[in-house]
Design a protein around this motif. Sequence first.
Motif, PDB file in Angstrom:
ATOM      1  N   ASN A 119      39.788  37.753  51.954  1.00  0.00           N
ATOM      2  CA  ASN A 119      39.196  38.473  50.823  1.00  0.00           C
ATOM      3  C   ASN A 119      40.229  39.282  50.046  1.00  0.00           C
ATOM      4  O   ASN A 119      40.263  39.248  48.813  1.00  0.00           O
ATOM      5  CB  ASN A 119      38.055  39.369  51.291  1.00  0.00           C
ATOM      6  CG  ASN A 119      36.844  38.566  51.717  1.00  0.00           C
ATOM      7  OD1 ASN A 119      36.605  37.464  51.231  1.00  0.00           O
ATOM      8  ND2 ASN A 119      36.083  39.116  52.638  1.00  0.00           N
ATOM      9  N   GLU A 120      41.074  40.002  50.748  1.00  0.00           N
ATOM     10  CA  GLU A 120      42.062  40.840  50.067  1.00  0.00           C
ATOM     11  C   GLU A 120      43.136  40.008  49.372  1.00  0.00           C
ATOM     12  O   GLU A 120      43.560  40.333  48.262  1.00  0.00           O
ATOM     13  CB  GLU A 120      42.704  41.818  51.052  1.00  0.00           C
ATOM     14  CG  GLU A 120      41.750  42.868  51.578  1.00  0.00           C
ATOM     15  CD  GLU A 120      41.147  43.722  50.474  1.00  0.00           C
ATOM     16  OE1 GLU A 120      41.878  44.159  49.552  1.00  0.00           O
ATOM     17  OE2 GLU A 120      39.921  43.960  50.521  1.00  0.00           O
ATOM     18  N   LEU A 121      43.563  38.939  50.006  1.00  0.00           N
ATOM     19  CA  LEU A 121      44.582  38.081  49.410  1.00  0.00           C
ATOM     20  C   LEU A 121      44.030  37.370  48.173  1.00  0.00           C
ATOM     21  O   LEU A 121      44.729  37.221  47.166  1.00  0.00           O
ATOM     22  CB  LEU A 121      45.079  37.079  50.457  1.00  0.00           C
ATOM     23  CG  LEU A 121      46.416  36.408  50.227  1.00  0.00           C
ATOM     24  CD1 LEU A 121      47.511  37.385  49.843  1.00  0.00           C
ATOM     25  CD2 LEU A 121      46.821  35.633  51.475  1.00  0.00           C
ATOM     26  N   VAL A 122      42.771  36.965  48.220  1.00  0.00           N
ATOM     27  CA  VAL A 122      42.139  36.325  47.052  1.00  0.00           C
ATOM     28  C   VAL A 122      42.098  37.302  45.883  1.00  0.00           C
ATOM     29  O   VAL A 122      42.438  36.951  44.749  1.00  0.00           O
ATOM     30  CB  VAL A 122      40.735  35.801  47.402  1.00  0.00           C
ATOM     31  CG1 VAL A 122      39.949  35.435  46.147  1.00  0.00           C
ATOM     32  CG2 VAL A 122      40.841  34.597  48.332  1.00  0.00           C
ATOM     33  N   VAL A 123      41.714  38.535  46.132  1.00  0.00           N
ATOM     34  CA  VAL A 123      41.670  39.546  45.067  1.00  0.00           C
ATOM     35  C   VAL A 123      43.069  39.760  44.497  1.00  0.00           C
ATOM     36  O   VAL A 123      43.266  39.751  43.272  1.00  0.00           O
ATOM     37  CB  VAL A 123      41.077  40.879  45.586  1.00  0.00           C
ATOM     38  CG1 VAL A 123      41.286  42.005  44.580  1.00  0.00           C
ATOM     39  CG2 VAL A 123      39.605  40.721  45.908  1.00  0.00           C
ATOM     40  N   MET A 124      44.038  39.942  45.366  1.00  0.00           N
ATOM     41  CA  MET A 124      45.403  40.221  44.926  1.00  0.00           C
ATOM     42  C   MET A 124      45.944  39.080  44.055  1.00  0.00           C
ATOM     43  O   MET A 124      46.450  39.301  42.956  1.00  0.00           O
ATOM     44  CB  MET A 124      46.315  40.429  46.137  1.00  0.00           C
ATOM     45  CG  MET A 124      47.743  40.775  45.773  1.00  0.00           C
ATOM     46  SD  MET A 124      48.773  41.059  47.227  1.00  0.00           S
ATOM     47  CE  MET A 124      49.268  39.377  47.575  1.00  0.00           C
ATOM     48  N   LEU A 125      45.830  37.848  44.537  1.00  0.00           N
ATOM     49  CA  LEU A 125      46.386  36.709  43.806  1.00  0.00           C
ATOM     50  C   LEU A 125      45.614  36.416  42.526  1.00  0.00           C
ATOM     51  O   LEU A 125      46.211  36.104  41.490  1.00  0.00           O
ATOM     52  CB  LEU A 125      46.427  35.479  44.713  1.00  0.00           C
ATOM     53  CG  LEU A 125      47.424  35.575  45.867  1.00  0.00           C
ATOM     54  CD1 LEU A 125      47.215  34.439  46.859  1.00  0.00           C
ATOM     55  CD2 LEU A 125      48.858  35.612  45.364  1.00  0.00           C
TER      56      LEU A 125
END
Length: 151
Positions: free
Chosen positions: A133-139
């Motif tokens: 979830n966090e990596l999807v938001v960041m990218l």
Amino acid sequence: YYPNKDAILVELLNRHLESGVAATRRRMAEGLPDSLEEFVRSVVRTSIENHLDDPQLLRVLAEQAPRSPELLEKVAQHERERVAYIQELFERHPEVRVEDVYLAARLFVSTAELLIHQLIAAPDPVDGARLENELVVMLTRYLTAAPPESS
């Protein structure tokens, strides 16, 4: 039969890489999701799933497996394939707003791979769903942010 520990580690590293290549090719064959966020999520999820089998072994492989020129070329070739695929998507996707799509594709691949390797194989691993979830938001935010104005 393997003559020593290094030969076993190299074989395990090869298998891990081949598993990742196969998973990436399956995802590519499925076609592209409609939204950029769905695409980013599918790439991140595929990579996380490829690293969940044995995170401790993954850490040993990253730290101790010998790297022959052949293995390094295999890794580099897989990375070039992923970057080209993702660059092509970025060039066609209307939500992507970065100016240099080649560099964005390289950053995307490297960021996802390195963070997933590091955080899944850490002595205190991050939960895969939270990481996803966090990596999807960041990218996704990086890819969709308005480019900075030139001075």
